[in-house]
Scaffold this motif. Structure first.
Motif, PDB file in Angstrom:
ATOM      1  N   LYS A 260       0.834  -1.212   0.000  1.00 19.56           N
ATOM      2  CA  LYS A 260       0.000   0.000   0.000  1.00 19.56           C
ATOM      3  C   LYS A 260       0.869   1.262   0.000  1.00 19.56           C
ATOM      4  N   SER A 261       1.963   1.251   0.769  1.00 17.92           N
ATOM      5  CA  SER A 261       2.781   2.474   0.781  1.00 17.92           C
ATOM      6  C   SER A 261       3.576   2.594  -0.519  1.00 17.92           C
ATOM      7  N   LYS A 263       2.424   1.723  -3.317  1.00 17.38           N
ATOM      8  CA  LYS A 263       1.430   2.197  -4.301  1.00 17.38           C
ATOM      9  C   LYS A 263       1.350   3.726  -4.269  1.00 17.38           C
ATOM     10  N   ILE A 264       1.364   4.301  -3.063  1.00 16.09           N
ATOM     11  CA  ILE A 264       1.283   5.765  -2.939  1.00 16.09           C
ATOM     12  C   ILE A 264       2.514   6.417  -3.591  1.00 16.09           C
ATOM     13  N   GLU A 265       3.668   5.816  -3.331  1.00 16.99           N
ATOM     14  CA  GLU A 265       4.926   6.317  -3.900  1.00 16.99           C
ATOM     15  C   GLU A 265       4.894   6.204  -5.435  1.00 16.99           C
ATOM     16  N   GLU A 267       2.309   6.037  -7.382  1.00 19.26           N
ATOM     17  CA  GLU A 267       1.309   6.963  -7.906  1.00 19.26           C
ATOM     18  C   GLU A 267       1.921   8.361  -8.064  1.00 19.26           C
ATOM     19  N   ARG A 268       2.638   8.776  -7.022  1.00 18.28           N
ATOM     20  CA  ARG A 268       3.269  10.099  -7.009  1.00 18.28           C
ATOM     21  C   ARG A 268       4.311  10.198  -8.132  1.00 18.28           C
TER      22      ARG A 268
END
Ligand code: PMP
Length: 341
Positions: A260-261, A263-265, A267-268
């Motif tokens: 999940k973390s 994924k955030i990275e 995405e950014r």
């Protein structure tokens, strides 16, 4: 909802299911000369056809009763069995929304069942104006809703309306639910006698090779799945793999958080690339990414042995990118940075 008698295929209602040796003698102690097994070896005995150990661990984890659980050879088996149990070939229909997971269509075709595909609206949500007329069609026996949806990544709203107004069976495919902040429908299973929820060990549990899928439904529906499935549909090795993963569930939860973390990275980082037009918000372990030219960028990535899914034929100019390890994501991003249009 129609009664199950009205929904189960007539030939299935009349079916006399196969009775295996383990159906007829349920004890675990004794001299077993009843199944034509080989007396020698380590994997010489047939596996438990009802996966009782696995189900009792799952019942604890998921707070459901063991008779509400079906274990399949991957959740693809759940999809296929649903067609076999509820849809008369050449006569009954099923419905899903598009774009979504491709196996509903393939399984429907294998079972000679027409699959109606209602397009999602521009937010990849159910278009109720288009859907409503179908909810009262008596020839439609099954509705598949994939949430979080593959390949779009979003969770689907309005499922309760479908559960309440459709007379047939609703299958909510929660293959990606463990990556999502949204609640699973499992907590509400008892409220809806027409609900089947499918989940899998292939994604968050990291056991795609083992082929262990799950269905949760009323004990009555699960009973029909047990009658129609092949007697030993989940091998001993597969059951052991799932049990082992459940014993170490803390590790799985840690890896889910890591994905999940990442994924955030990811995405950014994707958002900052010029060739990326849009990164769709995702509750799964993948991102649907609109790029300037999906076919060309896909070919460029493949040349560098970076393999993503080209979804251009499904959502224009979109690639579906699975969240990998930090190192894998970095390699993919580097390859995207090197792309020259
Ligand atoms: N449902 C969805 C939405 C999927 O994306 C997949 C696999 N890609 C499956 C089901 C099938 O999973 P399994 O490995 O459990 O058969």
């Amino acid at each position: 909802m129609k009664t199950l008698d009205q929904l189960i295929r007539p030939n299935i209602q009349k079916l006399k299911p196969y009775s295996s040796a383990r159906d007829e003698y349920k004890g675990t102690d004794g001299v077993f000369l009843d199944a034509n097994e080989n007396p020698f070896g380590e994997l010489n005995r047939y596996p438990d056809p009802y996966q009782k150990k696995l189900k009792s661990k799952l019942a604890e984890l998921k707070s459901v009763s063991t008779d509400s659980i079906f274990v399949g050879n991957g959740s693809d088996e759940v999809i296929d069995l649903a067609f076999r149990i509820f849809c008369e070939p050449g006569k009954d229909k099923a419905l899903t929304f598009s774009p979504t997971y491709g196996m509903y269509e393939v399984s429907a075709a294998i079972n000679d069942v027409e699959l109606i595909k209602v397009p999602f609206n521009s937010e990849f949500q159910i278009d109720f104006d288009l859907t409503k007329p179908f909810l009262s069609d008596p020839s439609i026996k099954l509705i598949f809703v994939c949430s979080p949806n593959n390949p779009t990544g979003n969770s689907i709203s309005g499922i309760e309306e479908i559960l309440k107004s459709f007379g047939g069976i609703v299958i909510i495919d929660e293959a990606y639910i463990d990556f999502s902040e949204k609640e699973s429908w499992l907590k509400r299973l008892n409220e809806f006698p027409n609900l089947i929820i499918s989940q899998t060990f292939s994604k968050a549990w990291g056991l795609a090779a083992a082929r262990v899928g799950l269905a949760f439904a009323s004990a009555e529906i699960i009973n029909w799945f047990n009658k129609v499935k092949p007697p030993y549909n989940v091998s001993e090795l597969n059951q052991q793999a799932a049990l082992k993963a459940l014993e170490k569930k803390g590790e799985t939860f840690k890896k889910i958080n890591l994905i999940k973390s990442e994924k955030i990275e990811l995405e950014r980082n994707l958002d900052s690339l010029e060739i990326v037009k849009k990164v769709y918000p995702s509750d799964g372990n993948f991102l649907l990414v609109e790029v300037s030219d999906a076919d060309k960028i896909y070919a460029h990535l493949t040349e560098q042995k970076i393999v993503v899914r080209n979804r251009n034929s499904v959502v224009r100019n979109c690639l579906r990118i699975t969240v990998g390890s930090a190192e894998e994501n970095k390699k993919m991003l580097n390859a995207l940075q090197n792309y020259k249009s």
